[in-house]
Scaffold this motif. Structure first.
Motif, PDB file in Angstrom:
ATOM      1  N   PHE A 147      45.540  23.670  19.888  1.00  0.00           N
ATOM      2  CA  PHE A 147      44.906  24.845  19.053  1.00  0.00           C
ATOM      3  C   PHE A 147      43.841  25.399  19.580  1.00  0.00           C
ATOM      4  O   PHE A 147      43.609  26.649  19.784  1.00  0.00           O
ATOM      5  CB  PHE A 147      44.681  24.334  17.615  1.00  0.00           C
ATOM      6  CG  PHE A 147      43.845  25.262  16.742  1.00  0.00           C
ATOM      7  CD1 PHE A 147      44.391  26.099  15.951  1.00  0.00           C
ATOM      8  CD2 PHE A 147      42.374  25.668  16.886  1.00  0.00           C
ATOM      9  CE1 PHE A 147      43.803  27.411  15.270  1.00  0.00           C
ATOM     10  CE2 PHE A 147      41.691  26.472  16.114  1.00  0.00           C
ATOM     11  CZ  PHE A 147      42.575  27.456  15.411  1.00  0.00           C
ATOM     12  N   ALA A 148      42.879  24.630  19.919  1.00  0.00           N
ATOM     13  CA  ALA A 148      41.577  25.288  20.568  1.00  0.00           C
ATOM     14  C   ALA A 148      41.772  25.944  21.964  1.00  0.00           C
ATOM     15  O   ALA A 148      41.385  27.044  22.240  1.00  0.00           O
ATOM     16  CB  ALA A 148      40.510  24.161  20.926  1.00  0.00           C
ATOM     17  N   ARG A 149      42.726  25.361  22.750  1.00  0.00           N
ATOM     18  CA  ARG A 149      43.116  26.046  24.016  1.00  0.00           C
ATOM     19  C   ARG A 149      43.660  27.381  23.927  1.00  0.00           C
ATOM     20  O   ARG A 149      43.511  28.223  24.475  1.00  0.00           O
ATOM     21  CB  ARG A 149      43.983  25.029  24.934  1.00  0.00           C
ATOM     22  CG  ARG A 149      44.363  25.648  26.257  1.00  0.00           C
ATOM     23  CD  ARG A 149      43.161  25.904  27.094  1.00  0.00           C
ATOM     24  NE  ARG A 149      42.421  26.997  27.101  1.00  0.00           N
ATOM     25  CZ  ARG A 149      41.160  27.323  27.648  1.00  0.00           C
ATOM     26  NH1 ARG A 149      40.571  26.128  28.289  1.00  0.00           N
ATOM     27  NH2 ARG A 149      40.874  28.414  27.581  1.00  0.00           N
ATOM     28  N   LEU A 150      44.533  27.470  22.879  1.00  0.00           N
ATOM     29  CA  LEU A 150      45.564  28.765  22.832  1.00  0.00           C
ATOM     30  C   LEU A 150      44.555  29.776  22.033  1.00  0.00           C
ATOM     31  O   LEU A 150      44.475  30.814  22.471  1.00  0.00           O
ATOM     32  CB  LEU A 150      46.623  28.493  21.569  1.00  0.00           C
ATOM     33  CG  LEU A 150      47.617  29.686  21.553  1.00  0.00           C
ATOM     34  CD1 LEU A 150      47.855  30.195  22.868  1.00  0.00           C
ATOM     35  CD2 LEU A 150      48.678  29.264  20.542  1.00  0.00           C
ATOM     36  N   VAL A 151      43.676  29.208  21.084  1.00  0.00           N
ATOM     37  CA  VAL A 151      42.705  30.343  20.612  1.00  0.00           C
ATOM     38  C   VAL A 151      41.941  30.845  21.686  1.00  0.00           C
ATOM     39  O   VAL A 151      41.629  32.231  21.558  1.00  0.00           O
ATOM     40  CB  VAL A 151      42.043  30.019  19.247  1.00  0.00           C
ATOM     41  CG1 VAL A 151      41.012  28.956  19.702  1.00  0.00           C
ATOM     42  CG2 VAL A 151      41.456  31.163  18.528  1.00  0.00           C
ATOM     43  N   ASP A 152      41.270  29.866  22.545  1.00  0.00           N
ATOM     44  CA  ASP A 152      40.531  30.571  23.718  1.00  0.00           C
ATOM     45  C   ASP A 152      41.287  31.332  24.567  1.00  0.00           C
ATOM     46  O   ASP A 152      40.703  32.532  25.121  1.00  0.00           O
ATOM     47  CB  ASP A 152      40.097  29.398  24.353  1.00  0.00           C
ATOM     48  CG  ASP A 152      38.702  28.800  23.803  1.00  0.00           C
ATOM     49  OD1 ASP A 152      38.242  29.533  22.792  1.00  0.00           O
ATOM     50  OD2 ASP A 152      38.254  27.731  24.221  1.00  0.00           O
ATOM     51  N   ASP A 153      42.766  31.140  25.082  1.00  0.00           N
ATOM     52  CA  ASP A 153      43.250  31.995  25.882  1.00  0.00           C
ATOM     53  C   ASP A 153      43.859  33.451  25.193  1.00  0.00           C
ATOM     54  O   ASP A 153      43.713  34.332  25.830  1.00  0.00           O
ATOM     55  CB  ASP A 153      44.886  31.250  25.931  1.00  0.00           C
ATOM     56  CG  ASP A 153      44.448  29.994  27.055  1.00  0.00           C
ATOM     57  OD1 ASP A 153      43.663  30.095  27.669  1.00  0.00           O
ATOM     58  OD2 ASP A 153      45.724  29.440  27.033  1.00  0.00           O
ATOM     59  N   ILE A 154      43.601  33.282  23.777  1.00  0.00           N
ATOM     60  CA  ILE A 154      44.057  34.649  23.125  1.00  0.00           C
ATOM     61  C   ILE A 154      42.626  35.210  23.288  1.00  0.00           C
ATOM     62  O   ILE A 154      42.479  36.586  23.644  1.00  0.00           O
ATOM     63  CB  ILE A 154      44.564  34.448  21.360  1.00  0.00           C
ATOM     64  CG1 ILE A 154      45.695  33.769  21.621  1.00  0.00           C
ATOM     65  CG2 ILE A 154      44.290  35.779  20.857  1.00  0.00           C
ATOM     66  CD1 ILE A 154      46.197  33.265  19.947  1.00  0.00           C
ATOM     67  N   GLY A 155      41.712  34.668  23.004  1.00  0.00           N
ATOM     68  CA  GLY A 155      40.307  35.408  23.141  1.00  0.00           C
ATOM     69  C   GLY A 155      40.080  35.863  24.217  1.00  0.00           C
ATOM     70  O   GLY A 155      39.236  37.060  24.562  1.00  0.00           O
ATOM     71  N   ASP A 156      40.532  35.339  25.397  1.00  0.00           N
ATOM     72  CA  ASP A 156      39.889  35.723  26.761  1.00  0.00           C
ATOM     73  C   ASP A 156      41.255  36.506  27.368  1.00  0.00           C
ATOM     74  O   ASP A 156      40.976  36.994  28.508  1.00  0.00           O
ATOM     75  CB  ASP A 156      39.688  34.413  27.650  1.00  0.00           C
ATOM     76  CG  ASP A 156      38.649  33.688  27.581  1.00  0.00           C
ATOM     77  OD1 ASP A 156      37.603  33.958  26.711  1.00  0.00           O
ATOM     78  OD2 ASP A 156      38.498  32.352  27.753  1.00  0.00           O
ATOM     79  N   GLY A 157      42.221  36.749  26.726  1.00  0.00           N
ATOM     80  CA  GLY A 157      43.492  37.596  27.216  1.00  0.00           C
ATOM     81  C   GLY A 157      44.138  36.714  28.354  1.00  0.00           C
ATOM     82  O   GLY A 157      44.731  37.570  29.350  1.00  0.00           O
ATOM     83  N   ASP A 158      44.290  35.556  28.356  1.00  0.00           N
ATOM     84  CA  ASP A 158      44.959  34.710  29.332  1.00  0.00           C
ATOM     85  C   ASP A 158      46.235  34.193  28.867  1.00  0.00           C
ATOM     86  O   ASP A 158      46.423  32.971  29.373  1.00  0.00           O
ATOM     87  CB  ASP A 158      43.594  33.421  29.691  1.00  0.00           C
ATOM     88  CG  ASP A 158      42.610  33.915  30.616  1.00  0.00           C
ATOM     89  OD1 ASP A 158      42.700  34.900  31.248  1.00  0.00           O
ATOM     90  OD2 ASP A 158      41.596  33.524  30.520  1.00  0.00           O
ATOM     91  N   LEU A 159      46.647  34.706  28.072  1.00  0.00           N
ATOM     92  CA  LEU A 159      48.166  34.088  27.520  1.00  0.00           C
ATOM     93  C   LEU A 159      49.231  34.366  28.609  1.00  0.00           C
ATOM     94  O   LEU A 159      48.899  35.468  29.314  1.00  0.00           O
ATOM     95  CB  LEU A 159      48.591  34.951  26.133  1.00  0.00           C
ATOM     96  CG  LEU A 159      47.833  34.768  24.986  1.00  0.00           C
ATOM     97  CD1 LEU A 159      48.438  35.624  23.896  1.00  0.00           C
ATOM     98  CD2 LEU A 159      48.083  33.249  24.475  1.00  0.00           C
ATOM     99  N   ALA A 160      50.073  33.574  28.622  1.00  0.00           N
ATOM    100  CA  ALA A 160      51.001  33.366  29.545  1.00  0.00           C
ATOM    101  C   ALA A 160      51.815  34.860  29.553  1.00  0.00           C
ATOM    102  O   ALA A 160      52.044  35.327  28.727  1.00  0.00           O
ATOM    103  CB  ALA A 160      52.095  32.408  29.438  1.00  0.00           C
TER     104      ALA A 160
END
Length: 298
Positions: free
Chosen positions: A44-57
């Motif tokens: 959860f924490a990693r995915l929400v950070d990836d969303i916030g940083d624009g780092d989604l696959a």
């Protein structure tokens, strides 16, 4: 490609990032049930950070699963809203994202509350709106959302939360967040974010342009040293948390504190020049710090 066929890939691509984290997420010596639940929280924490940083696959699979097809990684607020809606389904319904379906088992098994998860989402929303922090207190308020919920979830998963342990955990987590900010000054600036308090930058005569240099000048080094000392003090304040627990959890918490202290030492060893890249401690230093903590010497 359907949501069903992408689900395993979405889950694995996020969880695989645990190996590159500064601190152990779910080390082998923990009981299997704890490891599974901590990995669910990490996902959860990693995915929400990836969303916030624009780092989604790339490819938009996460957006499709969350019910916002066509949303790009840059549509961060839209994705964060959709992610929060799916989080709420963890507590009352059937979440769509595979990582949140995994989290739902942990939430039910450990009777976890939604507040820490909502705090992490709020921190990432704040990152879209606030890119500078005027005072140290402002930064601490951000860490209350971005870092402290993680420690609280560790205590909740392991069934060891008390008001005093939460207080000590908050000090450790805030320290770790500040250390990460110091390591990532150049990377954060590339995202147009500065987590060094503006009032401290003024005090040490540091301008934003100074942070864009290839190497740090004397003023930047003095500022980084000052903030590193603050992080060290917070780690020392929170360190009694390790002695308040027993067994394998004690090893885990000692690892967190040791990781923070070793990172501060690595920053000092680099003479507080964090601009060329993040100073990282070696394994020997980490083990040495952990040994000191476990022996109750610091």
């Amino acid at each position: 490609m359907t949501g069903t066929t992408t689900a395993p890939g979405l889950e694995r691509s996020t969880l695989d990032k645990a190996a590159s984290e500064n601190f152990p997420v779910a080390p082998f010596f923990l009981p299997r049930a704890w490891r599974d639940d901590l990995m669910a929280v990490y996902g959860f924490a990693r995915l929400v950070d990836d969303i916030g940083d624009g780092d989604l696959a790339p490819g938009g699979a996460d957006a499709r699963v969350l019910g916002v097809p066509g949303a790009e990684a840059e549509d961060r607020m839209v994705l964060l809203d959709a992610f929060e809606a799916d989080l709420r389904r963890v507590f009352d319904g059937s979440p769509r994202h595979p990582l949140l379906r995994r989290l739902q088992h942990t939430v039910r098994r450990r009777s976890l509350a939604p507040q820490p998860f909502l705090g992490l989402i709020a921190a990432n929303r704040q990152d879209q709106l606030v890119t500078r922090y005027e005072t140290y207190d402002d930064l601490l308020a951000y860490c209350e959302l971005s870092a402290n919920p993680v420690g609280r979830l560790v205590l909740a998963v392991t069934g060891t939360a008390t008001p005093e342990r939460i207080r000590l955990s908050d000090a450790i987590c805030t320290a770790l967040q500040i250390v990460e900010h110091l390591q990532d000054v150049a990377e954060d600036l590339g995202r147009d974010r500065i987590y060094l308090p503006a009032e401290d930058m003024k005090r040490f005569h540091v301008r934003e342009t100074d942070l864009a240099a290839k190497t740090a000048g004397a003023s930047v080094r003095a500022l980084v040293a000052y903030e590193a000392e603050r992080a060290r003090d917070l780690l020392n304040e929170g360190a009694p948390l390790v002695g308040s627990v027993h067994g394998r959890l004690k090893l885990l918490l000692a690892g967190f504190v040791a990781g923070g202290r070793a990172a501060v030492r690595a920053i000092a060893a680099a003479e507080y020049d964090v601009l060329p890249g993040p100073p990282r401690p070696g394994k020997v230093q980490l083990l040495r710090e952990a040994g000191v903590i476990l022996r109750g010497e610091g």
